[in-house]
Scaffold this motif. Structure first.
Motif, PDB file in Angstrom:
ATOM      1  N   GLU A 240       3.987  53.822  29.278  1.00 29.85           N
ATOM      2  CA  GLU A 240       2.967  54.462  28.446  1.00 29.85           C
ATOM      3  C   GLU A 240       3.124  54.160  26.957  1.00 29.85           C
ATOM      4  OE1 GLU A 240       6.429  57.082  29.279  1.00 29.85           O
ATOM      5  OE2 GLU A 240       4.939  56.132  30.573  1.00 29.85           O
TER       6      GLU A 240
ATOM      7  N   ARG B 267       2.814  54.508  35.626  1.00 29.26           N
ATOM      8  CA  ARG B 267       3.563  55.739  35.878  1.00 29.26           C
ATOM      9  C   ARG B 267       4.894  55.445  36.568  1.00 29.26           C
ATOM     10  NH1 ARG B 267      -1.751  57.879  36.797  1.00 29.26           N
ATOM     11  NH2 ARG B 267      -1.636  57.340  39.014  1.00 29.26           N
ATOM     12  N   SER B 268       4.924  54.412  37.380  1.00 21.08           N
ATOM     13  CA  SER B 268       6.144  54.107  38.131  1.00 21.08           C
ATOM     14  C   SER B 268       7.203  53.424  37.278  1.00 21.08           C
ATOM     15  CB  SER B 268       5.812  53.232  39.344  1.00 21.08           C
ATOM     16  OG  SER B 268       5.465  51.918  38.929  1.00 21.08           O
TER      17      SER B 268
ATOM     18  N   THR C 261      -1.221  53.618  38.188  1.00 22.36           N
ATOM     19  CA  THR C 261      -0.166  53.884  39.165  1.00 22.36           C
ATOM     20  C   THR C 261       1.089  53.088  38.833  1.00 22.36           C
ATOM     21  OG1 THR C 261      -1.774  54.357  40.909  1.00 22.36           O
ATOM     22  CG2 THR C 261       0.445  53.716  41.610  1.00 22.36           C
TER      23      THR C 261
END
Length: 453
Positions: free
Chosen positions: A263, A258-259, A255
């Protein structure tokens, strides 16, 4: 309170912007080897590597289910020979290198029809300054034929993976007499073809012991730059597979990633950047942003599963007629993983890439820990904090950053031996990292920050 020294003013940031943009197109900056590393690279011997590959192939088969007691054929004979070689190298280390046979019984599984003893042969060269920091390199000494359960047919396994074991043994031989600051582990693991069982056990032993594995590299199928399939040979390139999203990432970590768009900044991805910076002249590491080849895997995955940074070296183009095949000729085509398809000068180049990587890691400070970016208030500045290391030769830290679309670091800011810094660059626009530097100028891989209050 933020000190004046740790605050990069807007004017100073602006003064760095122009050279940073120029460096962005140049890619990673190659770091020249120090005198000791130059000597190490000169000592890597293609003839010794050839001797290892030929000897391992001569055991006929090294299938995990083959004989463990036959003195001339099977995995047991190969195990004992590898152990003898590593023991001989350890004798030159002044007591710093130890060798062990790490055995366990693998229960029945789809590729193990009866409980089977699997043995890893492991040599550890204890670090002289920070022995708790560990760097691991492996090759797998088991082999296979077309049928993964066929343990009687010839399976010479020259490329897959006597070549990787030859790299590991040559590194152990050359480095045994040196004194790295951190601990180096050289391992020939078994059970890879049956399901990564040897490396899985090894990684779990480390995990259970709370070991600080800072990096792990698998050498698997590193035998040649010529695929022998009509394609143009590439004698200087070795692929390095490095994952971005960590295999062991938790739901909460996913989480957060992604914020913030993290990646491309996992610990293994940072290893890929580091390897490119230290690759020796005459070699070209092609970093591939994947965990491994498409839907396949090697022993580094066992370490990734336990949260350790890990990567896999492999040759630039595989010939699948020479992997996992019975030795035979069909319509004039030679099948089988034979010694004749290996290039020992190429394997030596791969060994040099490994040597440059391991020595550069083991003589530098460890990767910074506890790196966070302050998110307690909205600001166009970025405050980074980390835990200051305890290495006696630690000189300080560098903050690095790049555009979010850039593959490698483009900007570097030395900040001294501090545990926090504020820079006038927005965390919303770039990706940051922090790396450690010692008094000799050796640099660690960078660590990307996590958001923290």
């Amino acid at each position: 309170m933020t000190s004046r020294r740790s605050l990069l003013s807007a004017a100073a940031a602006a003064s760095l912007a122009a050279p940073a943009r120029a460096a962005q197109a140049a890619g990673p900056r190659r770091r020249p080897p120090d005198p000791t590393l130059k000597a190490i690279l000169r000592e890597i011997d293609p003839h010794r590597i050839e001797a290892v590959v030929r000897r391992l192939a001569a055991f006929g088969t090294r299938h995990t289910l083959s004989s463990q007691t036959d003195p001339v054929r099977g995995i047991g004979a190969a195990r004992d020979w590898i152990h003898q070689q590593l023991t001989a190298y350890a004798a030159t280390s002044g007591g710093r290198m130890t060798v062990e046979l790490q055995s366990f019984t693998q229960p029945v599984s789809p590729r193990v029809p009866t409980p089977t003893v699997i043995t890893n042969v492991i040599a550890a060269l204890r670090g002289s300054v920070t022995p708790e920091q560990i760097y691991v390199v492996t090759g797998h000494y088991d082999s296979r034929a077309t049928d993964v359960l066929d343990f009687t047919s010839d399976a010479p396994g020259a490329d897959d993976d006597a070549s990787g074991v030859a790299v590991v043994l040559e590194l152990a031989r050359v480095l045994a007499g040196r004194e790295p600051e951190a601990t180096l582990v050289f391992a020939a693991v078994a059970g890879e073809e049956q399901g990564l069982y040897g490396s899985d056990h090894m990684a779990q032993v480390y995990k259970d012991a709370g070991a600080d594995i800072q990096a792990m590299f698998s050498n698997d199928i590193v035998g040649t730059g010529d695929a022998h399939d009509g394609s143009r040979p590439d004698h200087r390139t070795v692929r390095l597979f490095v994952e971005g999203v960590p295999t062991a990432e938790t739901a909460a970590e996913a989480t957060t990633r992604r914020s913030i768009g993290g990646e491309n900044d996992g610990p293994s991805r940072q290893l890929g950047r580091f390897v490119k910076e230290v690759e020796p002249a005459g070699t070209d590491v092609r970093v591939v942003w994947r965990r491994d080849r498409y839907l396949r895997g090697s022993d580094h995955v066992s370490f990734l599963l336990r949260g350790y940074p890990a990567a896999r070296f492999t040759e630039p183009r595989e010939n699948f007629a020479h992997e996992h095949q019975d030795v035979r000729v069909v319509d004039g085509v030679q099948y089988g993983d034979l010694v004749e398809f290996c290039d020992f000068d190429y394997i030596a180049r791969v060994a040099k890439v490994n040597a440059a990587t391991l020595w550069s890691l083991a003589t530098a400070p460890g990767t910074p820990k506890g790196v966070v970016v302050d998110t307690t208030q909205l600001t166009n500045q970025t405050t980074l904090r980390w835990t200051v290391g305890t290495e006696p030769d630690l000189a300080g830290y560098e903050v690095v950053w790049r555009e979010t679309t850039a593959p490698d670091w483009t900007d570097v800011l030395p900040v001294g031996k501090v545990g926090a810094v504020t820079v006038d660059v927005s965390k919303d626009n770039v990706q940051f990292g922090v790396r450690a530097v010692d008094t000799g100028g050796h640099r660690s891989p960078a660590a990307a920050p996590r958001p923290a209050a």
